[in-house]
Design a protein around this motif. Structure first.
Motif, PDB file in Angstrom:
ATOM      1  N   ARG A 116       0.747  -1.068   0.006  1.00 16.99           N
ATOM      2  CA  ARG A 116      -0.356   0.225   0.003  1.00 16.99           C
ATOM      3  C   ARG A 116       0.996   1.155  -0.407  1.00 16.99           C
ATOM      4  O   ARG A 116       0.931   2.471  -0.704  1.00 16.99           O
ATOM      5  CB  ARG A 116      -0.883  -0.110   1.201  1.00 16.99           C
ATOM      6  N   GLN A 117       2.109   1.228   0.817  1.00 12.03           N
ATOM      7  CA  GLN A 117       3.124   2.558   1.152  1.00 12.03           C
ATOM      8  C   GLN A 117       3.166   2.760  -0.610  1.00 12.03           C
ATOM      9  O   GLN A 117       3.820   4.025  -0.788  1.00 12.03           O
ATOM     10  CB  GLN A 117       4.182   2.868   1.927  1.00 12.03           C
ATOM     11  N   LEU A 118       3.727   1.520  -1.278  1.00 13.68           N
ATOM     12  CA  LEU A 118       4.481   1.700  -3.030  1.00 13.68           C
ATOM     13  C   LEU A 118       3.282   1.750  -3.878  1.00 13.68           C
ATOM     14  O   LEU A 118       3.733   3.118  -4.352  1.00 13.68           O
ATOM     15  CB  LEU A 118       4.957   0.387  -3.360  1.00 13.68           C
ATOM     16  N   LEU A 119       2.467   1.394  -3.491  1.00 13.89           N
ATOM     17  CA  LEU A 119       0.815   2.689  -3.868  1.00 13.89           C
ATOM     18  C   LEU A 119       0.982   3.994  -4.350  1.00 13.89           C
ATOM     19  O   LEU A 119       0.563   4.871  -5.634  1.00 13.89           O
ATOM     20  CB  LEU A 119      -0.480   1.530  -3.996  1.00 13.89           C
ATOM     21  N   ASN A 120       1.133   4.694  -2.560  1.00 17.28           N
ATOM     22  CA  ASN A 120       0.778   5.817  -2.841  1.00 17.28           C
ATOM     23  C   ASN A 120       1.870   6.643  -2.722  1.00 17.28           C
ATOM     24  O   ASN A 120       1.496   7.790  -3.172  1.00 17.28           O
ATOM     25  CB  ASN A 120       0.865   5.847  -1.245  1.00 17.28           C
ATOM     26  N   GLN A 121       3.270   6.218  -3.631  1.00 16.26           N
ATOM     27  CA  GLN A 121       4.338   7.004  -4.029  1.00 16.26           C
ATOM     28  C   GLN A 121       4.054   7.355  -5.122  1.00 16.26           C
ATOM     29  O   GLN A 121       5.263   8.101  -5.198  1.00 16.26           O
ATOM     30  CB  GLN A 121       5.956   6.407  -3.730  1.00 16.26           C
ATOM     31  N   PHE A 122       2.359   6.806  -6.186  1.00 15.76           N
ATOM     32  CA  PHE A 122       2.820   7.189  -7.366  1.00 15.76           C
ATOM     33  C   PHE A 122       1.849   8.154  -7.508  1.00 15.76           C
ATOM     34  O   PHE A 122       1.129   8.223  -6.858  1.00 15.76           O
ATOM     35  CB  PHE A 122       2.428   6.133  -8.171  1.00 15.76           C
ATOM     36  N   ASP A 123       1.962   9.354  -8.517  1.00 13.09           N
ATOM     37  CA  ASP A 123       1.348  10.240  -8.685  1.00 13.09           C
ATOM     38  C   ASP A 123      -0.362   9.528  -9.108  1.00 13.09           C
ATOM     39  O   ASP A 123      -0.185   8.842 -10.317  1.00 13.09           O
ATOM     40  CB  ASP A 123       1.634  11.059 -10.020  1.00 13.09           C
ATOM     41  N   PRO A 124      -0.897  10.278  -8.269  1.00 12.13           N
ATOM     42  CA  PRO A 124      -2.565  10.259  -9.406  1.00 12.13           C
ATOM     43  C   PRO A 124      -2.768  10.636 -10.239  1.00 12.13           C
ATOM     44  O   PRO A 124      -3.876   8.920 -10.757  1.00 12.13           O
ATOM     45  CB  PRO A 124      -3.545   9.929  -7.720  1.00 12.13           C
ATOM     46  N   HIS A 125      -2.905  11.746 -10.709  1.00 12.66           N
ATOM     47  CA  HIS A 125      -2.942  12.215 -12.257  1.00 12.66           C
ATOM     48  C   HIS A 125      -2.417  10.913 -13.114  1.00 12.66           C
ATOM     49  O   HIS A 125      -2.591  11.268 -14.054  1.00 12.66           O
ATOM     50  CB  HIS A 125      -2.874  13.395 -11.356  1.00 12.66           C
ATOM     51  N   THR A 126      -0.921  10.394 -12.675  1.00  9.88           N
ATOM     52  CA  THR A 126      -0.098   9.593 -13.697  1.00  9.88           C
ATOM     53  C   THR A 126      -1.257   8.891 -14.623  1.00  9.88           C
ATOM     54  O   THR A 126      -1.179   7.997 -15.585  1.00  9.88           O
ATOM     55  CB  THR A 126       0.975   9.593 -13.724  1.00  9.88           C
ATOM     56  N   HIS A 127      -1.695   7.650 -13.423  1.00 13.39           N
ATOM     57  CA  HIS A 127      -2.094   6.424 -13.951  1.00 13.39           C
ATOM     58  C   HIS A 127      -3.474   5.528 -13.659  1.00 13.39           C
ATOM     59  O   HIS A 127      -2.757   5.213 -12.067  1.00 13.39           O
ATOM     60  CB  HIS A 127      -1.499   5.562 -13.722  1.00 13.39           C
ATOM     61  N   PRO A 128      -4.425   6.598 -12.995  1.00 14.48           N
ATOM     62  CA  PRO A 128      -5.189   6.746 -12.482  1.00 14.48           C
ATOM     63  C   PRO A 128      -5.921   5.568 -12.349  1.00 14.48           C
ATOM     64  O   PRO A 128      -6.523   4.910 -11.661  1.00 14.48           O
ATOM     65  CB  PRO A 128      -6.818   7.712 -12.619  1.00 14.48           C
ATOM     66  N   ASP A 129      -6.146   4.846 -13.558  1.00 10.76           N
ATOM     67  CA  ASP A 129      -6.774   3.610 -13.650  1.00 10.76           C
ATOM     68  C   ASP A 129      -6.112   1.912 -12.989  1.00 10.76           C
ATOM     69  O   ASP A 129      -6.413   1.803 -12.326  1.00 10.76           O
ATOM     70  CB  ASP A 129      -7.268   3.307 -14.780  1.00 10.76           C
ATOM     71  N   SER A 130      -4.721   1.929 -13.130  1.00 13.80           N
ATOM     72  CA  SER A 130      -3.771   1.383 -13.095  1.00 13.80           C
ATOM     73  C   SER A 130      -3.828   1.459 -11.175  1.00 13.80           C
ATOM     74  O   SER A 130      -3.639   0.241 -10.972  1.00 13.80           O
ATOM     75  CB  SER A 130      -2.597   1.506 -13.706  1.00 13.80           C
ATOM     76  N   LEU A 131      -3.872   2.591 -11.083  1.00 16.90           N
ATOM     77  CA  LEU A 131      -3.289   2.673  -8.980  1.00 16.90           C
ATOM     78  C   LEU A 131      -4.839   2.608  -8.538  1.00 16.90           C
ATOM     79  O   LEU A 131      -4.525   1.812  -7.386  1.00 16.90           O
ATOM     80  CB  LEU A 131      -3.523   4.538  -8.643  1.00 16.90           C
ATOM     81  N   ALA A 132      -6.212   2.570  -9.110  1.00 12.97           N
ATOM     82  CA  ALA A 132      -6.855   2.156  -8.519  1.00 12.97           C
ATOM     83  C   ALA A 132      -7.400   0.711  -8.290  1.00 12.97           C
ATOM     84  O   ALA A 132      -7.981   0.346  -7.609  1.00 12.97           O
ATOM     85  CB  ALA A 132      -8.404   3.184  -9.130  1.00 12.97           C
ATOM     86  N   ALA A 133      -6.815  -0.089 -10.133  1.00 13.93           N
ATOM     87  CA  ALA A 133      -6.972  -1.504  -9.609  1.00 13.93           C
ATOM     88  C   ALA A 133      -5.901  -2.183  -8.676  1.00 13.93           C
ATOM     89  O   ALA A 133      -6.724  -2.738  -8.086  1.00 13.93           O
ATOM     90  CB  ALA A 133      -6.734  -2.136 -11.124  1.00 13.93           C
ATOM     91  N   GLY A 134      -4.834  -1.045  -9.012  1.00 16.30           N
ATOM     92  CA  GLY A 134      -4.271  -1.895  -7.353  1.00 16.30           C
ATOM     93  C   GLY A 134      -4.673  -1.541  -6.069  1.00 16.30           C
ATOM     94  O   GLY A 134      -3.915  -2.226  -5.709  1.00 16.30           O
ATOM     95  N   HIS A 135      -5.180  -0.551  -5.910  1.00 18.00           N
ATOM     96  CA  HIS A 135      -5.507  -0.349  -4.594  1.00 18.00           C
ATOM     97  C   HIS A 135      -6.723  -1.181  -3.956  1.00 18.00           C
ATOM     98  O   HIS A 135      -6.888  -1.527  -3.093  1.00 18.00           O
ATOM     99  CB  HIS A 135      -5.582   1.235  -4.155  1.00 18.00           C
ATOM    100  N   ALA A 136      -7.642  -1.702  -5.381  1.00 16.07           N
ATOM    101  CA  ALA A 136      -8.442  -2.634  -5.321  1.00 16.07           C
ATOM    102  C   ALA A 136      -7.963  -4.152  -5.148  1.00 16.07           C
ATOM    103  O   ALA A 136      -8.241  -4.108  -3.809  1.00 16.07           O
ATOM    104  CB  ALA A 136      -9.186  -2.935  -6.328  1.00 16.07           C
ATOM    105  N   TYR A 137      -7.233  -4.263  -5.192  1.00 20.79           N
ATOM    106  CA  TYR A 137      -6.291  -5.749  -5.521  1.00 20.79           C
ATOM    107  C   TYR A 137      -5.472  -5.640  -3.869  1.00 20.79           C
ATOM    108  O   TYR A 137      -5.844  -6.565  -3.261  1.00 20.79           O
ATOM    109  CB  TYR A 137      -5.316  -5.872  -6.359  1.00 20.79           C
ATOM    110  N   VAL A 138      -5.369  -4.325  -3.730  1.00 23.64           N
ATOM    111  CA  VAL A 138      -4.211  -4.904  -2.428  1.00 23.64           C
ATOM    112  C   VAL A 138      -5.383  -4.622  -0.938  1.00 23.64           C
ATOM    113  O   VAL A 138      -5.396  -5.571  -0.125  1.00 23.64           O
ATOM    114  CB  VAL A 138      -3.675  -3.805  -2.027  1.00 23.64           C
TER     115      VAL A 138
END
Length: 72
Positions: free
Chosen positions: A43-65
């Motif tokens: 989760r901490q690794l996911l939070n390091q990414f800019d949410p505006h750069t890859h919003p769909d991928s980040l949303a999927a990553g957070h849902a998976y975690v």
């Protein structure tokens, strides 16, 4: 590439694979502790990414975690 490896590390955590720790460390996270600590690290690794750069991928990553967190 780092973002794409987070779900793979999550799959390793879910399987209790010893490779999970190596993958999390490769991604720049801390893999010390049990699986719950590894989920926190993902989760901490996911939070390091800019949410505006890859919003769909980040949303999927957070849902998976989230799913991984509620498995146990």
């Amino acid at each position: 590439m780092r973002l794409a490896l987070i779900p793979i590390a999550g799959k390793q955590v879910a399987r209790r694979s010893p490779e999970a720790a190596c993958t999390i460390e490769f991604l720049g996270g801390s893999s010390a502790g049990d699986w719950t600590d590894q989920v926190v690290a993902l989760r901490q690794l996911l939070n390091q990414f800019d949410p505006h750069t890859h919003p769909d991928s980040l949303a999927a990553g957070h849902a998976y975690v989230d799913l991984l967190e509620h498995l146990y």
